[in-house]
Write a protein that holds these residues in place. Structure first.
Motif, short mmCIF file in Angstrom:
data_model
loop_
_atom_site.label_atom_id
_atom_site.label_comp_id
_atom_site.label_asym_id
_atom_site.label_seq_id
_atom_site.Cartn_x
_atom_site.Cartn_y
_atom_site.Cartn_z
N UNK A 40 -0.20 7.23 -15.99
CA UNK A 40 0.80 6.30 -15.72
C UNK A 40 0.86 5.06 -16.89
N UNK A 41 -0.40 5.02 -17.73
CA UNK A 41 -0.40 4.18 -18.72
C UNK A 41 0.67 4.25 -19.76
N UNK A 43 3.77 4.74 -18.96
CA UNK A 43 5.03 3.88 -18.77
C UNK A 43 4.57 2.39 -19.23
N UNK A 44 3.36 2.04 -18.91
CA UNK A 44 3.06 0.66 -19.39
C UNK A 44 3.48 0.34 -21.03
N UNK A 46 5.66 2.24 -22.52
CA UNK A 46 7.18 2.30 -22.67
C UNK A 46 7.84 0.79 -22.29
N UNK A 47 7.15 0.27 -21.25
CA UNK A 47 7.43 -1.09 -20.79
C UNK A 47 7.10 -1.87 -21.87
N UNK A 48 5.89 -1.99 -22.32
CA UNK A 48 5.71 -3.08 -23.48
C UNK A 48 6.69 -2.89 -24.65
N UNK A 51 10.06 -4.22 -23.62
CA UNK A 51 10.27 -5.77 -23.66
C UNK A 51 9.81 -6.47 -24.92
N UNK A 52 8.99 -6.00 -25.53
CA UNK A 52 8.49 -6.69 -26.72
C UNK A 52 9.60 -6.33 -28.08
N UNK A 102 -4.72 -3.40 -23.75
CA UNK A 102 -4.87 -4.01 -22.44
C UNK A 102 -5.33 -2.78 -21.63
N UNK A 103 -4.70 -1.52 -21.70
CA UNK A 103 -4.95 -0.60 -20.99
C UNK A 103 -5.97 0.31 -21.43
N UNK B 55 0.19 -0.38 -11.54
CA UNK B 55 0.66 -0.08 -12.88
C UNK B 55 2.23 0.14 -12.82
N UNK B 59 5.11 -1.72 -14.85
CA UNK B 59 5.94 -1.25 -16.01
C UNK B 59 7.22 -1.29 -15.86
N UNK B 62 8.39 -4.79 -16.72
CA UNK B 62 8.47 -4.85 -18.04
C UNK B 62 9.78 -4.14 -18.60
N UNK B 63 10.00 -2.92 -18.11
CA UNK B 63 11.31 -2.17 -18.58
C UNK B 63 12.63 -3.09 -18.06
N UNK B 65 12.91 -6.62 -17.84
CA UNK B 65 13.06 -7.50 -18.75
C UNK B 65 13.67 -7.08 -20.04
N UNK B 66 13.03 -6.13 -20.44
CA UNK B 66 13.81 -5.47 -21.90
C UNK B 66 15.08 -5.08 -21.89
#
Lengths: 259, 87
Positions: A40-41, A43-44, A46-48, A51-52, A102-103, B55, B59, B62-63, B65-66
């Motif tokens: 699942x990390x 997905x973290x 991908x989200x980061x 977002x960034x 972080x993960x 988690x 995630x 985060x997705x 807001x992106x």
């Protein structure tokens, strides 16, 4: 000659960029499933990245303005300033790096991200093609054309054929996507993504000559100066990746190659 | 998926609520809230994404807001910041 269909239309631009982001995420999810990567990390990360990347596309262009007299406040830049794909890529890269820290995720993710990014950029750039100043004059009787009113609004030259520079970029990402799919699993971990970014940097430097962006110094645009500034890092990164020995995770590697 | 939906609801709902309340706030207060809310959201999302049991939800936030920033080209947040800055 083809008229610019939706000049300055943010809705059309947003739709295609959004479609690109969704397509990239769907691709990422399918690849993750195909490779049986259930962590699942990922997905973290991908989200980061998203977002960034989104934040970087806006905020990182603020100090990149080379003319200090025209550098605006952060607030003004956020609302009215440029957005940059290059800055977005840097932001996404920082996001993934931070996410890994972080993960505690250690494995290389470049081959998972690279095709998804290429697909997202290929689709997202359609929005730019339909709405933005296409580029510099072609000098012939072909290209995209803007009216005087559109040219004044978007910048550019009215009434003549203009280089469809975003179409060139879409073609680049389509070719890159094909090569990424062909080469995945055959290079050292991380090499594929670095080669894609380096290839895009080279392409972008070249296409800037027909993009129609403002030349700020010695006939070069801001993106070109930015690319020149980061080129040593990019070259070092690519060389290091290409020199890397055997794949770190053979079991994953075989799955990459079999797809 | 739940994180994405919740994130979008929070972002749009929070933005709408902020606009509704901003006219009743003093300039400095609106400025502070306008800057703090997105940072709080981002920090909270990262904190949830890092924890094992939240988690996926983090995630998704985060997705959200992106995607909201990319697709809407920052219009909502831009308006939020602008209102906060001039409010």
């Amino acid at each position: 000659m083809i008229p610019l269909p939706y000049p300055g239309n943010d809705l059309v631009h947003g739709f295609w960029v959004g479609l690109g982001v969704v397509a990239g995420l769907v691709w990422y999810a399918l690849e993750k499933r195909r490779l049986r990567l259930h962590d699942d990390r990922l997905w973290v990360l991908a989200g980061m990245a998203v977002a960034f990347g989104a934040l970087g596309a806006r905020l990182l262009t603020w100090p990149a303005a080379l003319d200090p007299s025209r550098t605006s406040s952060l607030l003004e830049w956020w609302t009215l300033g440029n957005r940059s794909i290059l800055a977005g890529l840097i932001g996404a890269w920082i996001g993934v790096w931070l996410g890994k820290r972080l993960t505690g995720y250690r494995e290389d993710t470049g081959e998972l991200f690279a095709p998804a990014v290429a697909l997202a950029m290929m689709i997202g750039r359609v929005g730019c093609l339909l709405t933005e100043n296409p580029g510099t004059p072609t000098g012939g009787g072909w290209g995209m054309v803007m009216t005087a009113e559109q040219a004044e609004r978007l910048g550019g030259v009215p009434g003549v054929g203009l280089n469809p520079s975003f179409l060139y970029e879409i073609a680049f990402h389509a070719v890159a996507l094909t090569l990424l799919l062909r080469w995945r699993g055959r290079l050292a971990p991380g090499a594929l993504f670095r080669l894609y970014v380096a290839g895009y940097a080279l392409f972008r430097f070249a296409v800037e000559f027909v993009r129609g962006n403002e030349e700020v110094w010695f006939g070069l645009t801001r993106p070109q100066w930015f690319l020149l500034a980061v080129s040593p890092l990019l070259i070092r990164s690519v060389l290091r990746a290409l020199r890397a020995p055997a794949p770190i995770h053979p079991e994953t590697r075989s799955r990459w190659a079999s797809g | 998926m739940l994180g994405i939906v919740v994130g979008l609801v929070v972002l749009f709902g929070g933005g709408w609520l902020f606009f509704a309340l901003a006219e009743y706030m003093r300039g400095e207060a609106a400025n502070f809230v306008g800057l703090a809310l997105p940072l709080l959201y981002l920090g909270g999302s990262i904190a949830l994404a890092v924890r094992d049991d939240t988690r996926r939800f983090g995630s998704g936030l985060l997705l959200a807001i992106g995607a909201a920033l990319i697709i809407l080209a920052g219009v909502c947040f831009g308006l939020l910041f602008m209102l906060a800055g001039h409010g």
